[in-house]
Design a protein around this motif. Sequence first.
Motif, PDB file in Angstrom:
ATOM      1  N   ALA A 152      38.150  48.835  34.026  1.00 37.81           N
ATOM      2  CA  ALA A 152      37.665  48.210  34.991  1.00 37.81           C
ATOM      3  C   ALA A 152      38.488  46.862  35.219  1.00 37.81           C
ATOM      4  N   LYS A 153      38.487  46.320  34.168  1.00 37.84           N
ATOM      5  CA  LYS A 153      39.098  45.060  33.944  1.00 37.84           C
ATOM      6  C   LYS A 153      40.729  45.066  34.336  1.00 37.84           C
ATOM      7  N   ASN A 154      41.109  46.038  33.642  1.00 42.81           N
ATOM      8  CA  ASN A 154      42.687  46.318  33.605  1.00 42.81           C
ATOM      9  C   ASN A 154      43.143  46.758  34.838  1.00 42.81           C
ATOM     10  N   THR A 155      42.514  47.608  35.555  1.00 46.19           N
ATOM     11  CA  THR A 155      42.833  48.216  36.859  1.00 46.19           C
ATOM     12  C   THR A 155      42.755  46.956  38.000  1.00 46.19           C
ATOM     13  N   ALA A 156      41.571  46.375  37.842  1.00 50.57           N
ATOM     14  CA  ALA A 156      41.339  45.216  38.833  1.00 50.57           C
ATOM     15  C   ALA A 156      42.373  43.990  38.615  1.00 50.57           C
ATOM     16  N   LYS A 157      43.244  44.012  37.618  1.00 46.41           N
ATOM     17  CA  LYS A 157      43.966  42.954  37.268  1.00 46.41           C
ATOM     18  C   LYS A 157      45.358  43.488  37.948  1.00 46.41           C
ATOM     19  N   ILE A 158      45.806  44.511  37.566  1.00 47.03           N
ATOM     20  CA  ILE A 158      47.127  45.092  37.598  1.00 47.03           C
ATOM     21  C   ILE A 158      47.333  45.843  38.720  1.00 47.03           C
ATOM     22  N   TRP A 159      46.269  46.474  39.421  1.00 44.90           N
ATOM     23  CA  TRP A 159      46.449  47.463  40.588  1.00 44.90           C
ATOM     24  C   TRP A 159      45.859  46.826  41.902  1.00 44.90           C
ATOM     25  N   GLY A 160      44.725  46.298  41.769  1.00 44.41           N
ATOM     26  CA  GLY A 160      44.033  45.517  42.869  1.00 44.41           C
ATOM     27  C   GLY A 160      43.323  46.327  43.784  1.00 44.41           C
ATOM     28  N   GLU A 161      43.041  47.729  43.696  1.00 43.08           N
ATOM     29  CA  GLU A 161      42.168  48.235  44.391  1.00 43.08           C
ATOM     30  C   GLU A 161      40.521  48.493  44.120  1.00 43.08           C
ATOM     31  N   ASN A 162      40.391  47.599  42.906  1.00 43.96           N
ATOM     32  CA  ASN A 162      38.969  47.571  42.706  1.00 43.96           C
ATOM     33  C   ASN A 162      38.559  46.261  42.059  1.00 43.96           C
ATOM     34  N   LYS A 163      37.360  45.849  42.118  1.00 39.32           N
ATOM     35  CA  LYS A 163      37.059  44.490  41.403  1.00 39.32           C
ATOM     36  C   LYS A 163      36.060  44.535  40.230  1.00 39.32           C
ATOM     37  N   ASN A 164      36.460  43.732  39.506  1.00 41.19           N
ATOM     38  CA  ASN A 164      35.539  43.549  38.289  1.00 41.19           C
ATOM     39  C   ASN A 164      34.356  42.664  38.624  1.00 41.19           C
ATOM     40  N   ILE A 165      33.086  43.094  38.680  1.00 40.13           N
ATOM     41  CA  ILE A 165      31.965  42.097  38.947  1.00 40.13           C
ATOM     42  C   ILE A 165      31.089  42.333  37.846  1.00 40.13           C
ATOM     43  N   ASN A 166      30.371  41.228  37.621  1.00 41.99           N
ATOM     44  CA  ASN A 166      29.144  41.298  36.540  1.00 41.99           C
ATOM     45  C   ASN A 166      27.827  40.865  37.354  1.00 41.99           C
ATOM     46  N   ILE A 167      26.862  41.007  36.399  1.00 47.95           N
ATOM     47  CA  ILE A 167      25.435  40.892  37.083  1.00 47.95           C
ATOM     48  C   ILE A 167      25.337  39.719  37.725  1.00 47.95           C
ATOM     49  N   PHE A 168      25.679  38.573  37.228  1.00 53.20           N
ATOM     50  CA  PHE A 168      25.494  37.166  37.494  1.00 53.20           C
ATOM     51  C   PHE A 168      26.311  36.959  38.874  1.00 53.20           C
ATOM     52  N   GLU A 169      27.616  37.583  38.837  1.00 54.22           N
ATOM     53  CA  GLU A 169      28.220  37.463  40.278  1.00 54.22           C
ATOM     54  C   GLU A 169      27.656  38.279  41.257  1.00 54.22           C
ATOM     55  N   LEU A 170      27.069  39.131  40.976  1.00 50.48           N
ATOM     56  CA  LEU A 170      26.159  40.318  41.852  1.00 50.48           C
ATOM     57  C   LEU A 170      24.989  39.599  42.439  1.00 50.48           C
ATOM     58  N   ILE A 171      24.443  39.176  41.524  1.00 55.69           N
ATOM     59  CA  ILE A 171      23.276  38.304  42.026  1.00 55.69           C
ATOM     60  C   ILE A 171      23.403  37.532  43.026  1.00 55.69           C
ATOM     61  N   ASN A 172      24.453  36.491  42.799  1.00 56.01           N
ATOM     62  CA  ASN A 172      24.984  35.644  43.817  1.00 56.01           C
ATOM     63  C   ASN A 172      25.325  36.044  45.198  1.00 56.01           C
TER      64      ASN A 172
END
Length: 403
Positions: A166-186
């Motif tokens: 999830a982190k790798n493809t979000a960083k170098i391909w850009g079609e997916n986002k890496n989101i954690n629970i804290f960010e999701l609650i916000n």
Amino acid sequence: MKDKGLLRIILCILIIMLLTSCWNRRELNELAIVTGIGIDKAPDKEEYEVTFQIVNPSSTATSTGANTGQSTTTVYSTTDRTLFGAFRKTSKKTARQLFFAHTQLVVIGEAFARSGINEIFDVFERSHELRLNSTVLVSRGVDANAVLKILLPIESLPAIGMVKKAKNTAKIWGENKNINIFELINEITGEGEVAISGIRIIGDREEGKKKASLEQTEVKAILSINGLGVFKKGKLTAWLEGSEAKGTLWVQNKIDQTIVNIDTENMEASVAVHINYSKTDINVELQGGIPVFHVHIQEEGKVNETRGFVDFSSADEIMKLEEQLAEHTKEEVIQSIQAAQRLKSDIFGFGNELKRLRPKEWEAVKEQWDSLFAQGKLDIRVEAYIRGTGMRLKPYMNKDQFN
């Protein structure tokens, strides 16, 4: 004086005796280390089905003789009315107490996500045992239970492997986002909607559970980060793919790196530009009661490959490519916003931006924001710059050889 000194000594001894020290310590061999959690809706019940991926220490140890032929992880599932109840109820099946300090991943089943997820993160904020920085994914086409049972090559612990994907493809391909629970609650508690990356099983699910499937060059099942799930009032409503998903990340200022293929005169999508810098600024205003979304993107990249003849020593050719690059990005952004408008789901945070910049105007329209967002007008401006062409200017083949 002697009496005072003796009294002080007695008081110190009493205080030391009252110190609790490691009163809540737990020995490592008494714990079951959880690396991943799956959350599904229990069939035919108003309960959660919670799945735990637990490390098998005897199979992950590096010492000689540690390889027992067992899988590196074991999966347990339990149903209960509350998540915390399921955490504790699992003690009926495991010999050790669940330990969540190393939980890297939370997978939400697609069927459950369509029924609503907003309430499930309360326990993560309240409990000191759980982590708020765990990555969140939504399974596609299967329950979360099935995803956590698939074994992965290279990575011995599947949950950690999924997080790395999830982190790798979000960083170098850009079609997916890496989101954690804290960010999701916000995001849930903000004025917009939520978008979460999906994960799909490709191949034979049953074979993917077996350790024997890893003993060959081509595994029977793999897990692929796939699509961007769009939520509306906490419920999964649709999936964005390809350009629509990437356009969403452009607007959200989440593009770190990506690749854009640009056309040449003789060939479609023949020049690969590596975007290594991107910055997005958004502004929202009301004009005649209708919101206008101003999106300004600055991007920079370099040419990494060409399948056609382009003379990169020519400033005119570089300017032409920059214009095409800007147009390509603009089109992806328009596609993503229009897709979200059709769903009436403000996954870009435009409502938050209007509230921040013009709070009085926001108060007047917040009750109708869903419909107003769908009617919003777009003002997209992209500045694209090509900063390099790699190790050479002209291709090693001449123009005639490309024809």
